[in-house]
Design an enzyme around this catalytic site. Sequence first.
Site, PDB file in Angstrom:
ATOM      1  N   ASN A   7      86.703 -48.284  18.366  1.00  0.00           N
ATOM      2  CA  ASN A   7      85.215 -48.388  18.175  1.00  0.00           C
ATOM      3  C   ASN A   7      84.722 -48.411  16.687  1.00  0.00           C
ATOM      4  O   ASN A   7      85.437 -47.941  15.671  1.00  0.00           O
ATOM      5  CB  ASN A   7      84.556 -46.910  18.836  1.00  0.00           C
ATOM      6  CG  ASN A   7      84.557 -45.910  17.873  1.00  0.00           C
ATOM      7  OD1 ASN A   7      83.439 -45.855  17.029  1.00  0.00           O
ATOM      8  ND2 ASN A   7      85.650 -45.015  17.449  1.00  0.00           N
TER       9      ASN A   7
ATOM     10  N   THR B  51      81.731 -45.841   8.562  1.00  0.00           N
ATOM     11  CA  THR B  51      80.527 -45.802   7.617  1.00  0.00           C
ATOM     12  C   THR B  51      81.126 -46.177   6.085  1.00  0.00           C
ATOM     13  O   THR B  51      81.995 -45.366   5.670  1.00  0.00           O
ATOM     14  CB  THR B  51      79.927 -44.367   7.570  1.00  0.00           C
ATOM     15  OG1 THR B  51      79.337 -44.255   8.843  1.00  0.00           O
ATOM     16  CG2 THR B  51      78.931 -44.178   6.331  1.00  0.00           C
TER      17      THR B  51
ATOM     18  N   SER C 240      85.218 -40.793   9.466  1.00  0.00           N
ATOM     19  CA  SER C 240      85.019 -41.970  10.018  1.00  0.00           C
ATOM     20  C   SER C 240      85.415 -43.149   9.235  1.00  0.00           C
ATOM     21  O   SER C 240      84.793 -43.283   8.226  1.00  0.00           O
ATOM     22  CB  SER C 240      83.623 -41.878  10.455  1.00  0.00           C
ATOM     23  OG  SER C 240      83.323 -43.241  11.206  1.00  0.00           O
TER      24      SER C 240
ATOM     25  N   PHE D 226      78.072 -44.147  13.726  1.00  0.00           N
ATOM     26  CA  PHE D 226      77.319 -43.164  13.679  1.00  0.00           C
ATOM     27  C   PHE D 226      75.938 -43.519  14.301  1.00  0.00           C
ATOM     28  O   PHE D 226      74.582 -43.058  13.831  1.00  0.00           O
ATOM     29  CB  PHE D 226      76.914 -42.476  12.286  1.00  0.00           C
ATOM     30  CG  PHE D 226      78.183 -41.891  11.903  1.00  0.00           C
ATOM     31  CD1 PHE D 226      79.393 -41.450  12.398  1.00  0.00           C
ATOM     32  CD2 PHE D 226      78.268 -41.462  10.275  1.00  0.00           C
ATOM     33  CE1 PHE D 226      80.359 -40.735  12.079  1.00  0.00           C
ATOM     34  CE2 PHE D 226      79.290 -40.658   9.749  1.00  0.00           C
ATOM     35  CZ  PHE D 226      80.339 -40.519  10.645  1.00  0.00           C
TER      36      PHE D 226
ATOM     37  N   ASN E  63      90.789 -37.693  12.799  1.00  0.00           N
ATOM     38  CA  ASN E  63      89.510 -38.681  13.476  1.00  0.00           C
ATOM     39  C   ASN E  63      90.555 -39.979  13.822  1.00  0.00           C
ATOM     40  O   ASN E  63      91.783 -39.952  14.008  1.00  0.00           O
ATOM     41  CB  ASN E  63      88.818 -39.143  12.225  1.00  0.00           C
ATOM     42  CG  ASN E  63      87.358 -39.485  12.725  1.00  0.00           C
ATOM     43  OD1 ASN E  63      87.508 -40.318  13.687  1.00  0.00           O
ATOM     44  ND2 ASN E  63      86.530 -38.791  12.063  1.00  0.00           N
TER      45      ASN E  63
END
Length: 349
Positions: A114, A185, A182, A118, A255
Amino acid sequence: MPLIPYPLIRPFLFGFDAEHAHELTLASIARLQNTPAQCLWAQARISDPVTVAGLKFPNRIGLAAGLDKNGRCIDGLGAMGFGFIEVGTVTPKAQPGNDKPRMFRLPAADALINRLGFNNEGLASFVANVRRARSFRAGGGLVGLNIGKNAATPIENAADDYLIGLEGVFPHADYITVNISSPNTKNLRALQSDEALDALLSRLQERKLALEAATGGTRKVPMFVKIAPDLDEEQVSVIAATLKANGIDGVIATNTTISREAVQGQPHADEAGGLSGRPVFEASNRVIRLLRAALGVGYPIIGVGGVLSGADARAKLSAGADLVQLYTGLIYKGPGLVSDCARAMAGAR
Ligand SMILES: Cc1cc2nc3c(=O)[nH]c(=O)nc-3n(C[C@H](O)[C@H](O)[C@H](O)COP(=O)(O)O)c2cc1C
C-alpha cells in the site's frame, strides 16, 4: 464462530480491487455494528488478561493501525474478539492521500502493498468517531490512537503536527502511538534517526506529562512509538536507547517494509509503497529480538508483521513481544484468525 464463514466471503471481496473491497467492508461494518447483524462476523473474545504498560488487556491480540484510519468501526471490529484496537493514523487536518490505485494484493505471498499516504478525515472527525464507540470499551477492550503528520507539513515542523495530535487524542486514548515509520509520507522515516528522534520524543513526552499533570494525576496514558522493519542493528539499538532516555512507555515493531526481496517477480511486486503480510514476518521478528535484547525484560513491546496463524502470533511472543497486532492476516484469513491467535497465546508466557 461468525455466522458467515470467511472462505465464502473472501472470493466475493477479492473480486473487487483491494481498496474498493476495503471500503465496502468498512462501510458495512460501520452500518451494522452494534445491531443484531453483527453476529455475521462477531465471535466470543478469548479471555487471557495481561497487564502491559500499566494497562489491563483482556487478551494479547490487537488490530494494527491503518485498517480503520478514521476510527469509525471500533465496536464492529472489536466484536471479532480483539483485546485491543488501534485506529488511525490520524493527521491534524483531513487529507486525501496518494493517487489511486494505491493498494495491491499479492495473494501468492499472503501480502499487500500500500501507498495510501495517511488518507483520513482529520483529527476532529476522528475524535468524534472514537467518542461514539461504546460496546467494545464497555466490555473491557482497549483503544489505541495512532498519530502522524500531514503530507503538506514540512518535515522540520513535524513535531507541531504530532503535538496537535497528542493534545487532541489524549483525553480519549487508552494508549497513544507515535507513527514515525510509514514509508508513504515523504521523509517520515527520517524521524527515526538519532537526533531527530530524540528531539521529537522529548517534546512529545514533555507535553504528555503536562497533560497528565493537568488531570491531577488521575489520568495516565502510555505512549508508544512505532518503528520500521528496515533498520540495522545499530539503528535499532540507538532507537531503543532513545526510547528509554525519554521515558517512552513502549514500542510497536513493526510497520510495513520497503524491501521487495521476498516477493520478487510476483505481480505488483514493483509497486511503490509498504509491503505487509507474510514477507514482513521474519524482518519484524528480527527487530523485536534486537529490541528485547537492547531494552531488557519488562519493557513493553508490541509485535506486528506477517501474523497469519496462531503459531505466528506465538512466535512473536518467543521473539520478545508482550502483545501482538495484525492487519494483513485478517484480509487473507478472516476474523477466525483473531481467536486462533488469542487462543495460541493464552497463557503462553
Ligand atoms: C493498507 C495498510 C494501511 C496501513 N496504514 C497504517 C497507518 O495508517 N498507520 C500505521 O501505523 N500503520 C499502518 N499500516 C501498517 C500496519 O499497521 C502493520 O504495521 C503492518 O501492515 C504489518 O502488519 P501485517 O503484516 O499484519 O499487516 C498499514 C498497513 C496496511 C496493509
